[in-house]
Design an enzyme around this catalytic site. Structure first.
Site, mmCIF file in Angstrom:
data_model
loop_
_atom_site.group_PDB
_atom_site.id
_atom_site.type_symbol
_atom_site.label_atom_id
_atom_site.label_comp_id
_atom_site.label_asym_id
_atom_site.label_seq_id
_atom_site.Cartn_x
_atom_site.Cartn_y
_atom_site.Cartn_z
ATOM 1 N N CYS A 12 11.807 -0.187 5.479
ATOM 2 C CA CYS A 12 11.383 0.961 4.668
ATOM 3 C C CYS A 12 9.980 1.364 5.124
ATOM 4 O O CYS A 12 9.357 0.682 5.955
ATOM 5 C CB CYS A 12 11.350 0.548 3.203
ATOM 6 S SG CYS A 12 10.171 -0.803 2.934
ATOM 7 N N GLU A 126 4.813 -9.610 -6.215
ATOM 8 C CA GLU A 126 4.571 -8.233 -6.665
ATOM 9 C C GLU A 126 4.323 -8.201 -8.180
ATOM 10 O O GLU A 126 3.428 -7.490 -8.658
ATOM 11 C CB GLU A 126 5.763 -7.330 -6.312
ATOM 12 C CG GLU A 126 5.523 -5.893 -6.758
ATOM 13 C CD GLU A 126 6.714 -4.976 -6.504
ATOM 14 O OE1 GLU A 126 7.432 -5.159 -5.507
ATOM 15 O OE2 GLU A 126 6.919 -4.067 -7.330
#
Ligand code: 0CM
Ligand code: SF4
Length: 306
Positions: A12, A126
Site C-alpha cells: 500500500c 499501532e
C-alpha cells in the site's frame, strides 16, 4: 491447475513510503540506521533492509546516542518521540499519514471532552501509538462484549477511532454496539479502516468465491494479512497465511483445481511471483488477475535532514 490473483494486493502507499524512508535514510546518513520496531510487519522486507544496514530494535535505549532512529509505519506515541529527543537520537518519522490522521482525531476528541474508544487489537503497536496520543480518557475495545463493559465518564460524550487494518465486517458490529450503548453521543461517526485494507478485503472476498483454496502471502504478525485470511475463510473457502512459497503444504492442494493468491499490504510482489512458480513447477499454468479497484494513492517522502 488454474491460478487466480486478487487485485489489488500487496504493498500500500504507507508501506511503500515507510520502506522508501529507510532506504533514503541509509543513502543520506549511511549505515547503520536504527528502526524502532519492524518498519512494516514483513520478515522479507526486514531481512532485505537489514542486509543494507538497518538495525531493528524494540527499545529506544538500544540505539546509541546521536544515531538516526526511524519510527515504523505503525506510529508511536508522543512520549516515545520525546524520549528519543532526551536520548539524543536523530528521529525520522515513517508513520503512515493515515495512521497520523487517527492520532490527531484522538487528541481532538479528548480535547473537546470525549472519552475515546480505540477499536483495535490490544498490544498491536499501532493501537499503542494511537492510545499514546490521548490527552484524556481512552479505552481499547476489541469486541462487542468489551463495548458493553467499558466504563466512561459521561455516556453522552463518547467518540471512537479504529485501528486502520481491522476487518470491515467485524468492525461494523462493534460500531453498532457503540451506537446502541451510547445513543446520546454526538461524536462524529466514521471508520478509520484505510483504503488499502478495505480494497484488499473486498478483493479477497471476490477471489474466494472463485477458487478452491486461497493463499495469503504475509507474515504472521501482520494484522491486515491475518484479516485477509479470515475474510476468505468466512466465504467458506479454506485459506492459509504463508510467509513464503516454502510454507505451502501439499495437502492444502489435494484435489484443488483453482488456487487464489493475494498478499497483505506489507508483502512484496516478488513473493507472489515465487508462489506462482512454486505451484506451477514445470507446467504451463494459466494465471488470471481478477478485476479490482484501481489504487492511485501515493505519499510523499519527507526531507530526511536530521
Ligand atoms: O498493522 P499491520 O500489522 O497490518 O501492519 P503491516 O506492517 O503488516 O501493514 C502495513 C501497515 C501499517 C500501519
Ligand atoms: Fe497506511 Fe493503510 Fe498501508 Fe497501514 S495499511 S500503512 S494505514 S495505507
Amino acid at each position: 491447475m488454474k491460478i487466480f490473483l486478487a487485485r489489488p494486493r500487496g504493498f500500500c502507499a504507507g508501506v511503500n513510503r515507510a520502506i522508501a524512508i529507510v532506504n533514503k535514510a541509509l543513502e543520506r546518513h549511511g549505515a547503520p540506521v536504527f528502526v524502532l520496531h519492524e518498519i512494516v510487519h514483513n520478515s522479507h522486507v526486514i531481512d532485505e533492509l537489514r542486509t543494507k544496514g538497518a538495525v531493528f530494535v524494540e527499545r529506544l535505549e538500544d540505539i546509541p546516542q546521536g544515531a538516526v532512529a526511524i519510527f515504523s509505519a505503525h506510529g508511536v506515541s508522543p512520549a516515545v518521540e520525546e524520549k528519543a529527543v532526551k536520548l539524543g537520537l536523530r528521529s525520522i518519522d515513517a508513520t503512515c499519514p493515515l495512521v497520523a490522521t487517527v492520532h490527531r482525531r484522538v487528541s481532538r476528541l479528548n480535547k473537546i471532552g470525549y472519552d475515546v474508544l480505540v477499536i483495535g487489537h490490544k498490544g498491536h503497536p499501532e493501537v499503542e501509538g494511537t492510545c499514546g496520543h490521548a490527552t484524556g480518557n481512552v479505552h481499547v475495545v476489541s469486541t462487542v462484549e468489551e463495548v458493553a463493559e467499558v466504563v466512561v465518564a459521561d455516556e453522552s460524550m463518547v467518540g471512537y477511532v479504529t485501528q486502520t487494518t481491522l476487518s470491515v465486517d467485524d468492525t461494523k458490529d462493534i460500531f453498532e454496539a457503540i451506537h446502541k450503548r451510547f445513543p446520546l453521543s454526538s461524536a462524529p461517526e466514521r471508520s478509520d479502516i484505510c483504503y488499502a485494507t478495505t480494497n484488499r478485503q473486498h478483493a479477497v472476498r471476490k477471489l474466494a468465491e472463485k477458487v478452491d483454496v486461497v493463499l495469503v502471502v504475509g507474515s504472521k504478525n501482520s494484522s491486515n494479512s491475518n484479516r485477509l485470511r479470515e475474510v476468505a475463510q468466512l466465504q467458506g473457502t479454506p485459506a492459509y497465511l504463508i510467509d513464503h512459497a516454502g510454507e505451502i503444504a501439499s495437502e492444502w492442494l489435494a484435489g484443488v483445481e483453482r488456487v487464489g493468491i493475494t498478499a497483505g499490504a506489507s508483502a512484496p510482489e516478488h513473493l507472489v511471483t515465487e508462489v506462482i512458480q512454486h505451484l506451477a513447477g514445470e507446467e504451463d499454468v494459466p494465471v488470471t488477475e481478477l478485476e479490482g479497484e484501481e489504487e492511485n494513492i501515493r505519499f510523499q517522502i519527507p526531507d530526511l535532514d536530521v
